[in-house]
Design an enzyme around this catalytic site. Sequence first.
Site, PDB file in Angstrom:
ATOM      1  N   ASN A   1     -56.418  40.254  -4.538  1.00 32.71           N
ATOM      2  CA  ASN A   1     -54.970  40.496  -4.442  1.00 32.71           C
ATOM      3  C   ASN A   1     -54.676  41.590  -3.416  1.00 32.71           C
ATOM      4  O   ASN A   1     -55.491  42.488  -3.173  1.00 32.71           O
ATOM      5  CB  ASN A   1     -54.370  40.836  -5.820  1.00 32.71           C
ATOM      6  CG  ASN A   1     -55.046  41.983  -6.515  1.00 32.71           C
ATOM      7  OD1 ASN A   1     -56.242  42.218  -6.360  1.00 32.71           O
ATOM      8  ND2 ASN A   1     -54.300  42.719  -7.297  1.00 32.71           N
TER       9      ASN A   1
ATOM     10  N   GLU B   1     -51.507  44.134  -2.322  1.00 32.59           N
ATOM     11  CA  GLU B   1     -50.180  44.608  -2.734  1.00 32.59           C
ATOM     12  C   GLU B   1     -49.440  45.271  -1.567  1.00 32.59           C
ATOM     13  O   GLU B   1     -49.972  45.477  -0.486  1.00 32.59           O
ATOM     14  CB  GLU B   1     -50.341  45.567  -3.914  1.00 32.59           C
ATOM     15  CG  GLU B   1     -50.985  44.852  -5.101  1.00 32.59           C
ATOM     16  CD  GLU B   1     -51.006  45.681  -6.373  1.00 32.59           C
ATOM     17  OE1 GLU B   1     -50.800  46.909  -6.322  1.00 32.59           O
ATOM     18  OE2 GLU B   1     -51.240  45.064  -7.430  1.00 32.59           O
TER      19      GLU B   1
ATOM     20  N   CYS C   1     -51.072  37.455  -4.816  1.00 37.34           N
ATOM     21  CA  CYS C   1     -52.115  37.246  -5.820  1.00 37.34           C
ATOM     22  C   CYS C   1     -53.410  36.822  -5.132  1.00 37.34           C
ATOM     23  O   CYS C   1     -53.392  36.200  -4.056  1.00 37.34           O
ATOM     24  CB  CYS C   1     -51.705  36.160  -6.808  1.00 37.34           C
ATOM     25  SG  CYS C   1     -50.389  36.646  -7.931  1.00 37.34           S
TER      26      CYS C   1
ATOM     27  N   GLU D   1     -55.366  34.444  -5.870  1.00 39.75           N
ATOM     28  CA  GLU D   1     -55.486  32.989  -5.718  1.00 39.75           C
ATOM     29  C   GLU D   1     -54.749  32.517  -4.466  1.00 39.75           C
ATOM     30  O   GLU D   1     -55.199  31.602  -3.766  1.00 39.75           O
ATOM     31  CB  GLU D   1     -54.896  32.279  -6.948  1.00 39.75           C
ATOM     32  CG  GLU D   1     -55.608  32.590  -8.259  1.00 39.75           C
ATOM     33  CD  GLU D   1     -55.046  33.808  -8.985  1.00 39.75           C
ATOM     34  OE1 GLU D   1     -54.535  34.748  -8.316  1.00 39.75           O
ATOM     35  OE2 GLU D   1     -55.120  33.834 -10.218  1.00 39.75           O
TER      36      GLU D   1
ATOM     37  N   CYS E   1     -51.399  33.425 -12.964  1.00 40.71           N
ATOM     38  CA  CYS E   1     -49.973  33.408 -13.287  1.00 40.71           C
ATOM     39  C   CYS E   1     -49.409  32.006 -12.995  1.00 40.71           C
ATOM     40  O   CYS E   1     -50.071  31.169 -12.371  1.00 40.71           O
ATOM     41  CB  CYS E   1     -49.237  34.462 -12.473  1.00 40.71           C
ATOM     42  SG  CYS E   1     -49.127  34.089 -10.718  1.00 40.71           S
TER      43      CYS E   1
ATOM     44  N   CYS F   1     -49.472  30.921  -9.328  1.00 39.56           N
ATOM     45  CA  CYS F   1     -50.817  30.562  -8.822  1.00 39.56           C
ATOM     46  C   CYS F   1     -51.273  29.236  -9.409  1.00 39.56           C
ATOM     47  O   CYS F   1     -51.958  28.466  -8.731  1.00 39.56           O
ATOM     48  CB  CYS F   1     -51.812  31.664  -9.157  1.00 39.56           C
ATOM     49  SG  CYS F   1     -51.491  33.141  -8.194  1.00 39.56           S
TER      50      CYS F   1
HETATM   51  N1  THU Z   1     -52.329  38.979  -9.762  1.00 39.87           N
HETATM   52  C1  THU Z   1     -53.207  38.103  -9.190  1.00 39.87           C
HETATM   53  O1  THU Z   1     -53.894  38.435  -8.220  1.00 39.87           O
HETATM   54  N2  THU Z   1     -53.293  36.864  -9.714  1.00 39.87           N
HETATM   55  C2  THU Z   1     -52.545  36.407 -10.777  1.00 39.87           C
HETATM   56  O2  THU Z   1     -52.649  35.244 -11.134  1.00 39.87           O
HETATM   57  C3  THU Z   1     -51.645  37.321 -11.465  1.00 39.87           C
HETATM   58  C4  THU Z   1     -51.505  38.679 -10.910  1.00 39.87           C
HETATM   59  C5  THU Z   1     -52.205  40.325  -9.167  1.00 39.87           C
HETATM   60  C6  THU Z   1     -50.870  40.581  -8.516  1.00 39.87           C
HETATM   61  C7  THU Z   1     -50.788  42.093  -8.580  1.00 39.87           C
HETATM   62  O3  THU Z   1     -51.431  42.635  -7.424  1.00 39.87           O
HETATM   63  C8  THU Z   1     -51.603  42.467  -9.793  1.00 39.87           C
HETATM   64  O4  THU Z   1     -52.331  41.297 -10.160  1.00 39.87           O
HETATM   65  C9  THU Z   1     -50.775  42.910 -10.988  1.00 39.87           C
HETATM   66  O5  THU Z   1     -49.796  41.986 -11.283  1.00 39.87           O
END
Ligand code: THU
Length: 155
Positions: A61, A63, A72, A74, A110, A113
Amino acid sequence: MSNLTFSIPYIHHQVEDVPADVKTLCLSAKQATSLSYSPYSKFQVGASARLTDGKIIQAANMENAAYPQCLCAEAVLLGSLHSQYPGQQIEAVGIAVTTDRELKGVAAPCGSCRQQLFEAENRQGAPIKLYLLAAEGDVYEFADMKSLLPFGFVL
Ligand code: THU
């Protein structure tokens, strides 16, 4: 009128009991958490994909201070696949998380994704298996993305 339900089939393993290729994928996802840029959530998500030629690719991920722009793991994985390995198909995806917080249950993709992986699966016309590596070495296996996203959106 009909009352209908969906159920999501999955298999629960211990990482030491899974076949060597699955263990390699899960450990690659765990290692990919070190690629995460997540200073805001401090939630490092690693995702690895095993491609049909056997290659394993990694992503994490990413940010941003403008929170809605966070990507994310994925999504980064699929973007990397399409730009770096065009034409290659994904056989399986592994996902792992590291964080200093106590995780409630397993971290699963999530909704957004799931939709992206679901479309990748439809597009390649072959199932994408999913392995979630949880704390204590539990592994949750899903046979394909459509079972993880009933009523996925299609145009
Ligand atoms: N995140 C993912 O990388 N994949 C997911 O399916 C859900 C959330 C990341 C996004 C963010 O950087 C961190 O998790 C917290 O939400």
